[in-house]
Design a protein around this motif. Structure first.
Motif, short mmCIF file in Angstrom:
data_model
loop_
_atom_site.label_atom_id
_atom_site.label_comp_id
_atom_site.label_asym_id
_atom_site.label_seq_id
_atom_site.Cartn_x
_atom_site.Cartn_y
_atom_site.Cartn_z
N PHE A 540 25.83 -24.43 -63.66
CA PHE A 540 25.80 -25.58 -62.75
C PHE A 540 25.38 -25.15 -61.34
CE2 PHE A 540 28.33 -28.31 -59.75
CZ PHE A 540 27.53 -29.44 -59.87
N VAL A 541 25.92 -24.03 -60.87
CA VAL A 541 25.53 -23.54 -59.54
C VAL A 541 24.05 -23.18 -59.54
CG1 VAL A 541 25.89 -21.72 -57.83
CG2 VAL A 541 27.85 -22.75 -59.00
N ALA A 542 23.58 -22.55 -60.60
CA ALA A 542 22.15 -22.20 -60.69
C ALA A 542 21.29 -23.46 -60.67
CB ALA A 542 21.90 -21.38 -61.95
N GLU A 543 21.71 -24.51 -61.37
CA GLU A 543 20.95 -25.77 -61.35
C GLU A 543 20.87 -26.33 -59.94
OE1 GLU A 543 22.89 -28.34 -64.08
OE2 GLU A 543 22.14 -27.33 -65.88
N LEU A 544 21.98 -26.29 -59.21
CA LEU A 544 21.96 -26.78 -57.83
C LEU A 544 20.98 -25.97 -56.99
CD1 LEU A 544 25.79 -27.31 -57.20
CD2 LEU A 544 24.05 -29.12 -57.32
N LEU A 545 20.93 -24.66 -57.20
CA LEU A 545 20.03 -23.81 -56.44
C LEU A 545 18.59 -23.92 -56.91
CD1 LEU A 545 22.24 -20.57 -56.30
CD2 LEU A 545 21.71 -22.09 -54.38
N GLY A 546 18.38 -24.54 -58.05
CA GLY A 546 17.02 -24.66 -58.58
C GLY A 546 16.49 -23.35 -59.13
N ILE A 547 17.36 -22.53 -59.72
CA ILE A 547 16.95 -21.23 -60.26
C ILE A 547 17.38 -21.11 -61.72
CG2 ILE A 547 17.10 -20.11 -57.99
CD1 ILE A 547 19.80 -18.90 -58.94
N GLU A 548 16.86 -20.08 -62.38
CA GLU A 548 17.33 -19.77 -63.73
C GLU A 548 18.76 -19.23 -63.64
OE1 GLU A 548 14.66 -16.89 -65.22
OE2 GLU A 548 12.94 -18.26 -65.39
N PRO A 549 19.60 -19.57 -64.59
CA PRO A 549 20.97 -19.06 -64.57
C PRO A 549 21.00 -17.58 -64.90
CG PRO A 549 20.58 -20.24 -66.60
CD PRO A 549 19.35 -20.45 -65.76
N PRO A 550 22.13 -16.91 -64.70
CA PRO A 550 22.25 -15.52 -65.15
C PRO A 550 21.87 -15.39 -66.62
CG PRO A 550 24.16 -16.13 -63.84
CD PRO A 550 23.38 -17.39 -64.04
#
Length: 554
Positions: A540-550
């Motif tokens: 979810f945090v990665a989605e907010l940042l607009g990046i691929e998740p870990p």
């Protein structure tokens, strides 16, 4: 005739059913909103309150900031990973992976390749898979941390772009007792001018010196000064101050005062004092904030002050002094986080507050007033950080890592191993409810040991290591029922009094151990999200940042 009547009755029923209004469609509850980003904020702040259980939070009153966040954003109950311990849960939030994947299998365990007796702290071990910090920095995002567990700059992988990490004090706090013999009258050489008297005293002003110094660091002359302010022709001292380097320090209404020099500092407190000069002081540990890079540490030194020290578990202090220390730490961290939000550039800030967990471990079920003060301190910290964020461009996520439960007994696994002839071939490494047991040498009697553990009735789950288990895991993992902690103690009897009043680490099916999730701001869905898995937070945090998740995130 009878057949005709039956036919007529059937016809009437058909006509009546045709004329009846249609049955209303069944009511279908609208689906709950999903934990998925609906936009990309400019900044994301993730603030973890250690020990913030959903049920525990709901039982408290007067928490205005938590209530406002819950009613104006998204809220959910989190199903934490097993084990429900601080190290594994925080790393799972950072990686989106289970402990048997990322390798932090407990707060304390045995690391393969180290001496058999070595107890390894989980938060000091490198994580096996990519973290949110690494994923964000790999994709060009700037990340900061204010005390988030495991992001401590020990190695390059464990470092953000800047951060404040848990600080080990340069000295230890202690209780100091002074008697009349420790005090000396003020004296100056005969040819010297008497210094101006700061306060009126009808008896000779008395001084006692206490050492204040940092190994390979600054030192200061610190005097406790006694005054007799009553003109009753009797020597009875009733006013006490502290002077450092010819400067009188301010003492607050609760008896606390700070000594500081060259960005090091300590908080100490007058505990008791008598007119005959019998004094007891809590002499606080001396610390300086451990932060990186140097420019960020300088900023914190100037704007937030020195690291105040954690609540002292060693010194024999009372509950009020303990909670006052706890509140001071919470306020300091809130200031540090506020300075960071205001002055530092970042895309993602990972922040942490230990105050609720500290209070519950020591006082759950024993002092509700102290616990409530800890929650109020957490609420103030939430307000301090949240008030600086702009909901039109920032996203604010507040999580707990686990809740806590009252503990009634402690089971001594070291004694268990001795009584069954299993020590030292088997060793136990424990954290609250969880034990990892490792076998050092033949025979392979894991099945028999697991059966013995199960037969005690202490353990809710006993499992042997499998091919799917992480290499850091014990040959046997045993999780006790919530009211019983486990330790490696060899003391008799097997079941003794607990070392703390509250703990965690039992299975995540126990609702008291399930933490809370709150979020608001740009890109955050609103409403009740129901139950979410702790491992979903990283994505979810990665989605907010607009990046691929870990890379290993669920």
């Amino acid at each position: 005739m009878r057949r005709l009547l039956l036919l007529l009755l059937l016809l009437v029923l058909v006509v009546l059913s045709a004329c009846a209004p249609p049955a209303p469609p069944p009511v279908v509850a609208p689906p709950l909103p999903r934990l998925t980003a609906i936009g990309h904020p400019q900044r994301v702040v993730l603030l973890s309150f250690d020990g913030l259980g959903a049920d525990g939070l709901a039982q408290q009153s007067g928490l205005v900031s938590f209530a406002h966040l819950a009613s104006n954003g998204a809220h959910a109950r989190v199903i934490p990973v097993n084990p429900t311990l601080t190290g594994p849960t925080h790393v799972s939030m950072l990686t989106g992976a289970d402990p048997q994947v990322h390798g932090i299998v407990s707060n304390w365990f045995h690391l393969p390749g180290t001496p058999a007796e070595k107890n390894t702290r989980g938060m000091d071990v490198d994580i096996d898979v990519e973290t949110l910090v690494e994923a964000a920095r790999r994709q060009g995002k700037r990340v900061g941390t204010v005390l988030f567990p495991s992001v401590d700059s020990r190695t390059q992988r464990r470092a953000a772009d800047f951060g404040l990490v848990w600080t080990t004090s340069s000295t230890l706090g202690r209780v100091v007792k002074l008697s009349r013999a420790d005090f000396k009258k003020e004296w100056v050489p005969p040819t010297w001018t008497q210094p101006p008297q700061r306060r009126t005293s009808y008896s000779p002003i008395m001084r006692a010196r206490i050492e204040w110094s940092v190994p390979e660091g600054p030192r200061a002359d610190v005097d406790v000064v006694a005054y007799d302010t009553t003109d009753d022709r009797a020597e009875n001292y009733d006013a006490f101050t502290v002077e450092s380097d010819d400067r009188e320090l301010t003492t607050d209404s609760r008896g606390w005062f700070a000594v500081s020099k060259e960005h090091f500092g300590s908080w100490s407190k007058f505990l008791t004092a008598t007119p005959s000069l019998d004094l007891t002081l809590y002499w606080g540990a001396i610390s300086r904030s451990n932060a990186y890079p140097a420019t960020y540490r300088d900023l914190l030194d100037e704007q937030a002050g020195f690291w105040p020290g954690a609540p002292d578990e060693r010194a024999a202090i009372d509950a009020i002094t303990f909670v006052e220390q706890l509140e001071r730490l919470g306020d300091f961290l809130a200031r540090a986080q506020a300075v960071t939000v205001q002055r530092m550039p970042f895309d993602l800030l990972l922040a942490y507050q230990p105050i609720v967990d500290e209070a519950l471990h020591k006082f759950q079920g024993a002092d509700d007033a102290v616990i409530h003060r800890a929650y109020l301190s957490a609420d103030r910290a939430l307000a301090t950080v949240g008030s600086l964020l702009d909901g039109n461009r920032d996203a604010f996520i507040v999580v707990g890592d686990h809740g806590l439960v009252p503990v009634e007994h402690e089971y001594h696994l070291g004694r268990f191993l001795i009584e069954h002839g299993l020590a030292p071939r088997w060793r136990a490494y424990t954290s609250n409810n969880l034990a990892h047991l490792y076998r050092y040498g033949p025979p392979d009697d894991g099945d028999a040991v697991a059966a013995l553990l199960t037969a005690t009735g202490i353990f809710e789950k006993v499992e042997k290591k499998t091919a799917a288990s992480h290499r850091n895991s014990g040959d046997i993992m045993a999780t006790s029922y919530p009211p019983i902690s486990v330790s490696a103690s060899e003391q008799e009897p097997l079941l003794g009094p607990p070392a703390s009043h509250g703990h965690h680490g039992a299975l995540n099916t126990h609702r008291e151990l399930q933490p809370v999730f709150l979020a608001s701001g740009f890109g955050v869905p609103s409403g009740d999200l129901g139950e979410i898995r702790q491992t979903k937070i990283a994505r979810f945090v990665a989605e907010l940042l607009g990046i691929e998740p870990p890379r290993s995130a669920e």
